[in-house]
Motif scaffolding. Sequence first.
Motif, mmCIF file in Angstrom:
data_model
loop_
_atom_site.group_PDB
_atom_site.id
_atom_site.type_symbol
_atom_site.label_atom_id
_atom_site.label_comp_id
_atom_site.label_asym_id
_atom_site.label_seq_id
_atom_site.Cartn_x
_atom_site.Cartn_y
_atom_site.Cartn_z
ATOM 1 N N THR A 95 33.808 34.758 35.009
ATOM 2 C CA THR A 95 32.815 34.701 36.069
ATOM 3 C C THR A 95 31.683 33.744 35.718
ATOM 4 O O THR A 95 31.507 33.400 34.550
ATOM 5 C CB THR A 95 32.234 36.116 36.317
ATOM 6 O OG1 THR A 95 31.247 36.062 37.344
ATOM 7 C CG2 THR A 95 31.632 36.704 35.054
ATOM 8 N N THR A 96 30.954 33.344 36.722
ATOM 9 C CA THR A 96 29.739 32.556 36.482
ATOM 10 C C THR A 96 28.511 33.470 36.427
ATOM 11 O O THR A 96 27.414 32.992 36.196
ATOM 12 C CB THR A 96 29.531 31.497 37.591
ATOM 13 O OG1 THR A 96 29.468 32.163 38.861
ATOM 14 C CG2 THR A 96 30.646 30.463 37.576
ATOM 15 N N ASP A 97 28.717 34.788 36.627
ATOM 16 C CA ASP A 97 27.605 35.732 36.659
ATOM 17 C C ASP A 97 28.012 37.069 36.035
ATOM 18 O O ASP A 97 28.284 38.040 36.736
ATOM 19 C CB ASP A 97 27.145 35.939 38.103
ATOM 20 C CG ASP A 97 25.950 36.856 38.239
ATOM 21 O OD1 ASP A 97 25.307 37.183 37.210
ATOM 22 O OD2 ASP A 97 25.650 37.258 39.380
ATOM 23 N N ALA A 98 28.038 37.131 34.711
ATOM 24 C CA ALA A 98 28.467 38.348 34.013
ATOM 25 C C ALA A 98 27.539 39.526 34.293
ATOM 26 O O ALA A 98 27.974 40.682 34.293
ATOM 27 C CB ALA A 98 28.557 38.087 32.512
ATOM 28 N N ALA A 99 26.263 39.270 34.540
ATOM 29 C CA ALA A 99 25.305 40.349 34.800
ATOM 30 C C ALA A 99 25.687 41.150 36.045
ATOM 31 O O ALA A 99 25.362 42.337 36.145
ATOM 32 C CB ALA A 99 23.904 39.770 34.948
ATOM 33 N N ARG A 100 26.384 40.528 36.955
ATOM 34 C CA ARG A 100 26.801 41.188 38.193
ATOM 35 C C ARG A 100 27.673 42.416 37.930
ATOM 36 O O ARG A 100 27.723 43.344 38.744
ATOM 37 C CB ARG A 100 27.566 40.164 39.028
ATOM 38 C CG ARG A 100 28.040 40.643 40.349
ATOM 39 C CD ARG A 100 28.716 39.518 41.083
ATOM 40 N NE ARG A 100 29.130 39.930 42.400
ATOM 41 C CZ ARG A 100 29.916 39.217 43.174
ATOM 42 N NH1 ARG A 100 30.344 38.045 42.774
ATOM 43 N NH2 ARG A 100 30.267 39.656 44.356
ATOM 44 N N TYR A 101 28.336 42.453 36.808
ATOM 45 C CA TYR A 101 29.298 43.514 36.516
ATOM 46 C C TYR A 101 28.740 44.599 35.608
ATOM 47 O O TYR A 101 29.421 45.568 35.321
ATOM 48 C CB TYR A 101 30.573 42.898 35.924
ATOM 49 C CG TYR A 101 31.175 41.898 36.866
ATOM 50 C CD1 TYR A 101 31.988 42.305 37.906
ATOM 51 C CD2 TYR A 101 30.869 40.538 36.767
ATOM 52 C CE1 TYR A 101 32.501 41.397 38.818
ATOM 53 C CE2 TYR A 101 31.381 39.620 37.664
ATOM 54 C CZ TYR A 101 32.194 40.053 38.687
ATOM 55 O OH TYR A 101 32.689 39.153 39.595
ATOM 56 N N LYS A 102 27.521 44.458 35.189
ATOM 57 C CA LYS A 102 26.920 45.437 34.283
ATOM 58 C C LYS A 102 26.614 46.760 34.969
ATOM 59 O O LYS A 102 26.481 47.774 34.312
ATOM 60 C CB LYS A 102 25.663 44.860 33.644
ATOM 61 C CG LYS A 102 25.962 43.663 32.756
ATOM 62 C CD LYS A 102 24.947 43.510 31.671
ATOM 63 C CE LYS A 102 25.172 42.260 30.862
ATOM 64 N NZ LYS A 102 26.349 42.233 30.067
ATOM 65 N N GLU A 103 26.486 46.767 36.294
ATOM 66 C CA GLU A 103 26.160 47.979 37.027
ATOM 67 C C GLU A 103 27.321 48.979 37.080
ATOM 68 O O GLU A 103 27.131 50.127 37.430
ATOM 69 C CB GLU A 103 25.692 47.640 38.436
ATOM 70 C CG GLU A 103 26.770 46.974 39.289
ATOM 71 C CD GLU A 103 26.237 46.537 40.638
ATOM 72 O OE1 GLU A 103 25.908 47.407 41.457
ATOM 73 O OE2 GLU A 103 26.134 45.321 40.842
ATOM 74 N N PHE A 104 28.503 48.540 36.737
ATOM 75 C CA PHE A 104 29.664 49.421 36.756
ATOM 76 C C PHE A 104 29.726 50.204 35.447
ATOM 77 O O PHE A 104 29.471 49.669 34.380
ATOM 78 C CB PHE A 104 30.946 48.608 36.965
ATOM 79 C CG PHE A 104 30.966 47.906 38.291
ATOM 80 C CD1 PHE A 104 31.384 48.563 39.428
ATOM 81 C CD2 PHE A 104 30.536 46.597 38.390
ATOM 82 C CE1 PHE A 104 31.379 47.920 40.655
ATOM 83 C CE2 PHE A 104 30.530 45.937 39.611
ATOM 84 C CZ PHE A 104 30.945 46.600 40.742
ATOM 85 N N ASN A 105 30.071 51.450 35.542
ATOM 86 C CA ASN A 105 30.138 52.321 34.365
ATOM 87 C C ASN A 105 31.489 52.254 33.694
ATOM 88 O O ASN A 105 32.119 53.264 33.418
ATOM 89 C CB ASN A 105 29.793 53.765 34.747
ATOM 90 C CG ASN A 105 28.368 53.898 35.211
ATOM 91 O OD1 ASN A 105 27.479 53.223 34.695
ATOM 92 N ND2 ASN A 105 28.138 54.746 36.190
ATOM 93 N N VAL A 106 31.952 51.048 33.446
ATOM 94 C CA VAL A 106 33.239 50.831 32.768
ATOM 95 C C VAL A 106 33.054 49.728 31.739
ATOM 96 O O VAL A 106 32.173 48.894 31.864
ATOM 97 C CB VAL A 106 34.351 50.447 33.776
ATOM 98 C CG1 VAL A 106 34.638 51.576 34.730
ATOM 99 C CG2 VAL A 106 34.003 49.196 34.540
ATOM 100 N N GLN A 107 33.911 49.739 30.767
ATOM 101 C CA GLN A 107 33.893 48.710 29.740
ATOM 102 C C GLN A 107 34.944 47.666 30.063
ATOM 103 O O GLN A 107 36.120 47.845 29.785
ATOM 104 C CB GLN A 107 34.159 49.331 28.361
ATOM 105 C CG GLN A 107 33.057 50.228 27.859
ATOM 106 C CD GLN A 107 31.760 49.451 27.630
ATOM 107 O OE1 GLN A 107 31.776 48.268 27.333
ATOM 108 N NE2 GLN A 107 30.645 50.136 27.788
ATOM 109 N N VAL A 108 34.500 46.595 30.687
ATOM 110 C CA VAL A 108 35.387 45.484 30.997
ATOM 111 C C VAL A 108 34.711 44.238 30.431
ATOM 112 O O VAL A 108 33.601 43.909 30.821
ATOM 113 C CB VAL A 108 35.594 45.324 32.530
ATOM 114 C CG1 VAL A 108 36.391 44.079 32.830
ATOM 115 C CG2 VAL A 108 36.284 46.549 33.099
#
Length: 114
Positions: A95-108
């Motif tokens: 992705t060009t925006d890794a911060a976008r995925y931090k809100e999910f409660n999963v480890q990806v």
Amino acid sequence: MAFASQRSVYAAALVWTVVEEHMVLVLPSAAVAAAWSQLEAKYHPVLEVLLRLPNTVIDDLDADRARAVGQLEPGDLEAAHAVACAQRRGWPLVTTDAARYKEFNVQVPAEEIP
């Protein structure tokens, strides 16, 4: 969108490396729909090339996937679909925006490209 709009040489390098190395590129259908709606029409032919590459797999938002995405989705359907795809395959998000995925409660893991 970074590949189709040709705004990132890194996205282009990723796509062509996937092709040359006979790897698989998974695109969530929610992300494909977002790209179609957000990109200017002049970039649609490039997006079409990406979608028709032999290495590209479109992850459809079918009934099973919709349930998985719905359980993750905190308001960003496109991002949730990408997370569900990464979880299913055990692959990192690119992705060009890794911060976008931090809100999910999963480890990806997320690989951020400039």
